[in-house]
Design an enzyme around this catalytic site. Structure first.
Site, mmCIF file in Angstrom:
data_model
loop_
_atom_site.group_PDB
_atom_site.id
_atom_site.type_symbol
_atom_site.label_atom_id
_atom_site.label_comp_id
_atom_site.label_asym_id
_atom_site.label_seq_id
_atom_site.Cartn_x
_atom_site.Cartn_y
_atom_site.Cartn_z
ATOM 1 N N HIS A 1 28.638 -62.796 40.951
ATOM 2 C CA HIS A 1 27.482 -63.026 40.563
ATOM 3 C C HIS A 1 27.044 -64.151 39.336
ATOM 4 C CE1 HIS A 1 23.434 -60.476 38.613
ATOM 5 N NE2 HIS A 1 23.553 -61.705 38.756
ATOM 6 N N GLY B 1 25.623 -66.527 39.171
ATOM 7 C CA GLY B 1 24.071 -67.441 39.478
ATOM 8 C C GLY B 1 23.929 -68.122 37.873
ATOM 9 N N LEU C 1 7.889 -67.042 43.920
ATOM 10 C CA LEU C 1 8.275 -68.566 43.590
ATOM 11 C C LEU C 1 7.736 -68.231 42.580
ATOM 12 C CD1 LEU C 1 7.794 -71.465 45.002
ATOM 13 C CD2 LEU C 1 5.926 -71.442 45.056
ATOM 14 N N ARG D 1 18.674 -60.007 43.019
ATOM 15 C CA ARG D 1 20.065 -58.962 43.011
ATOM 16 C C ARG D 1 19.955 -58.465 44.701
ATOM 17 N NH1 ARG D 1 19.925 -60.357 38.665
ATOM 18 N NH2 ARG D 1 19.105 -59.452 36.735
ATOM 19 N N ARG E 1 9.360 -68.552 38.310
ATOM 20 C CA ARG E 1 10.195 -70.133 38.056
ATOM 21 C C ARG E 1 11.193 -70.988 38.090
ATOM 22 N NH1 ARG E 1 9.261 -66.499 33.294
ATOM 23 N NH2 ARG E 1 10.019 -65.139 34.591
ATOM 24 N N ILE E 2 12.477 -69.423 38.882
ATOM 25 C CA ILE E 2 13.334 -70.515 39.330
ATOM 26 C C ILE E 2 12.882 -70.556 40.913
ATOM 27 C CG2 ILE E 2 15.736 -69.625 40.166
ATOM 28 C CD1 ILE E 2 16.288 -66.519 37.918
ATOM 29 N N SER F 1 5.267 -63.757 48.470
ATOM 30 C CA SER F 1 4.829 -63.343 47.138
ATOM 31 C C SER F 1 3.858 -62.657 47.943
ATOM 32 C CB SER F 1 5.139 -64.339 46.016
ATOM 33 O OG SER F 1 4.392 -64.966 46.045
ATOM 34 N N GLU G 1 26.938 -54.036 42.925
ATOM 35 C CA GLU G 1 28.710 -54.891 41.737
ATOM 36 C C GLU G 1 29.271 -53.616 40.584
ATOM 37 O OE1 GLU G 1 25.868 -57.560 39.876
ATOM 38 O OE2 GLU G 1 25.535 -58.051 42.231
HETATM 39 O O1 A2R Z 1 4.584 -60.675 43.373
HETATM 40 P P1 A2R Z 1 3.451 -62.199 41.813
HETATM 41 O O2 A2R Z 1 2.847 -62.674 43.069
HETATM 42 O O3 A2R Z 1 4.112 -61.948 40.882
HETATM 43 O O4 A2R Z 1 5.715 -63.165 42.480
HETATM 44 C C1 A2R Z 1 6.530 -62.598 42.157
HETATM 45 C C2 A2R Z 1 7.229 -62.247 43.272
HETATM 46 N N1 A2R Z 1 7.744 -60.600 43.029
HETATM 47 C C3 A2R Z 1 7.275 -60.414 43.950
HETATM 48 N N2 A2R Z 1 7.262 -61.280 45.050
HETATM 49 C C4 A2R Z 1 7.312 -59.358 46.605
HETATM 50 N N3 A2R Z 1 6.906 -58.835 46.231
HETATM 51 C C5 A2R Z 1 7.156 -58.577 45.265
HETATM 52 N N4 A2R Z 1 7.270 -56.794 44.689
HETATM 53 C C6 A2R Z 1 7.547 -58.940 43.692
HETATM 54 N N5 A2R Z 1 7.087 -59.075 42.197
HETATM 55 C C7 A2R Z 1 7.323 -59.909 41.920
HETATM 56 O O5 A2R Z 1 8.675 -63.138 42.542
HETATM 57 C C8 A2R Z 1 7.138 -64.512 41.381
HETATM 58 O O6 A2R Z 1 6.207 -65.498 42.633
HETATM 59 C C9 A2R Z 1 9.037 -63.804 41.611
HETATM 60 C C10 A2R Z 1 8.814 -63.628 39.961
HETATM 61 O O7 A2R Z 1 9.110 -65.018 39.470
HETATM 62 P P2 A2R Z 1 9.480 -64.876 37.703
HETATM 63 O O8 A2R Z 1 8.805 -64.323 37.084
HETATM 64 O O9 A2R Z 1 8.990 -65.998 36.816
HETATM 65 O O10 A2R Z 1 10.685 -64.613 38.319
HETATM 66 P P3 A2R Z 1 12.046 -65.744 37.639
HETATM 67 O O11 A2R Z 1 12.130 -66.214 36.421
HETATM 68 O O12 A2R Z 1 11.721 -66.870 38.768
HETATM 69 O O13 A2R Z 1 13.398 -64.305 38.493
HETATM 70 C C11 A2R Z 1 13.698 -64.134 39.343
HETATM 71 C C12 A2R Z 1 14.348 -63.256 39.205
HETATM 72 C C13 A2R Z 1 14.980 -63.037 37.569
HETATM 73 O O14 A2R Z 1 14.144 -61.374 37.929
HETATM 74 C C14 A2R Z 1 16.446 -62.026 38.648
HETATM 75 O O15 A2R Z 1 16.644 -60.930 39.390
HETATM 76 C C15 A2R Z 1 16.724 -63.024 39.376
HETATM 77 O O16 A2R Z 1 15.724 -63.539 39.420
HETATM 78 O O17 A2R Z 1 17.767 -64.063 38.496
#
Ligand code: A2R
Length: 322
Positions: A277, A279, A150, A230, A152-153, A172, A259
């Protein structure tokens, strides 16, 4: 510096924004991986990465003058960030400018999967309608969506789901204090409580196969999995087995483990919707991503702070800017 007096930049991978190549050519001498020699490698100061092409330890070791990697995309799992930071190389990405676009696509894929829209389209095209109506489908009504991630996206997806009257849960590592959605630190527990899971976490080692056989079993026979994150986040072999055996009902996938190769076993299944892919794949959003790639490079080479360093580089970026 290159012969032309402009910094040498390696464009690693094909970038789908038509405006990016001319913008880079104005500022840099651009070379591509097949033009990288031992001689010019010593002078490469910047990389534009994207399209899943790896920037790994081996490549970094060839580029002693490298200063910055500007990644085209918010996900940067193809870049070895710890190795870059160890060499004082800044990594930037393109967060924020694609949130709404990816969220739109996610809802489209979710509805297409729930209501079997590609299957219905095929039904009409194949001339099968005259022999009887299209079978009834599952529904989004009365169902709960569990977001895996949860950020940005994820938030942009959650806002859309609220408009659809669909309750939202999320998993998360850390609970957010700014949302009322229920947080599940345990993914299996959330899968039990949700009817539909949507993956929108970063790729990489920490999230590899987060969605595995136990999660799919917990999701259950009416459950639907949507992956717009991913391919590595989902254990594809376990997913194929679950879809075949009716452990879950259906899946909508925009991303895959290898991919652009999608396993024949997935392509043979009727209860999946498969996208290549796409998105963030619109002219407008890819252009916005391209502009941010260039703005980060411009800031760096003007001696200003970069705009959007990846979180692991924030300290390094602040130090280099200070
Ligand atoms: O775990 P948290 O509290 O840091 O929350 C982040 C969560 N997240 C995870 N959840 C569970 N297990 C993990 N190992 C883990 N690592 C990260 O994913 C947070 O809620 C979310 C990532 O949010 P943002 O950094 O704002 O990324 P955004 O811009 O929403 O993009 C997500 C992904 C990109 O990295 C591309 O792979 C794809 O969407 O387009």
């Amino acid at each position: 510096m290159s012969d032309a007096g402009r910094p040498l930049l390696l464009q690693n991978g094909k970038i789908s924004d038509p405006a990016l190549a001319p913008a880079l050519a104005e500022r840099f001498e651009v070379i591509f991986p097949d033009g990288l020699t031992d001689e010019n490698a010593a002078h490469v100061r910047a990389i534009v990465s994207g399209g899943g092409h790896k920037v790994d330890e081996a490549l970094l070791a060839r580029l002693p003058a490298l200063e910055i990697i500007s990644n085209f995309g918010v996900g940067y799992d193809s870049v070895n960030v710890p190795a870059a930071v160890a060499r004082n190389v800044i990594v930037t990405h393109t967060p924020g400018v694609l949130d709404e676009e990816v969220a739109d696509l996610t809802l489209a894929l979710l509805l297409a999967t729930v209501r079997q829209l590609p299957q219905a389209d095929r039904y009409v095209r194949e001339g099968r309608w005259p022999s009887g109506p299209f079978p009834l489908t599952s529904s989004l009504r009365g169902r709960t969506v569990g977001l895996i991630g949860l950020g940005r996206i994820g938030l942009a997806i959650a806002r859309r789901l609220e408009a659809f009257g669909t309750p939202v849960l999320y998993h998360s590592r850390n609970a957010r204090s700014d949302v009322a959605y229920r947080h599940y630190p345990d993914l299996v527990e959330m899968a039990r409580a949700a009817d539909i899971l949507v993956c929108i976490v970063p790729g990489g080692a920490q999230t590899r196969h987060l969605v595995n056989a136990p999660v799919l079993e917990a999701l259950g026979g009416q459950g639907i999995l949507i992956n717009v994150a991913r391919g590595s986040v989902v254990d594809e072999a376990a997913l194929i087995a679950a879809l075949r055996a009716g452990v879950i009902h259906a899946a909508g996938l925009d991303v895959f483990e290898q991919e652009p190769n999608v396993p024949q076993a997935l392509r043979d299944l009727e209860n999946v919707v498969l996208l290549p892919h796409v998105g963030s794949g619109t002219f407008a959003t890819r252009a916005a991503m391209g502009r941010l790639v260039v703005e980060n490079l411009d800031a760096w080479f003007a001696g200003h702070p970069v705009l959007t360093p990846v979180p692991e580089c924030a300290q390094l970026a602040a130090r280099r800017a200070g």
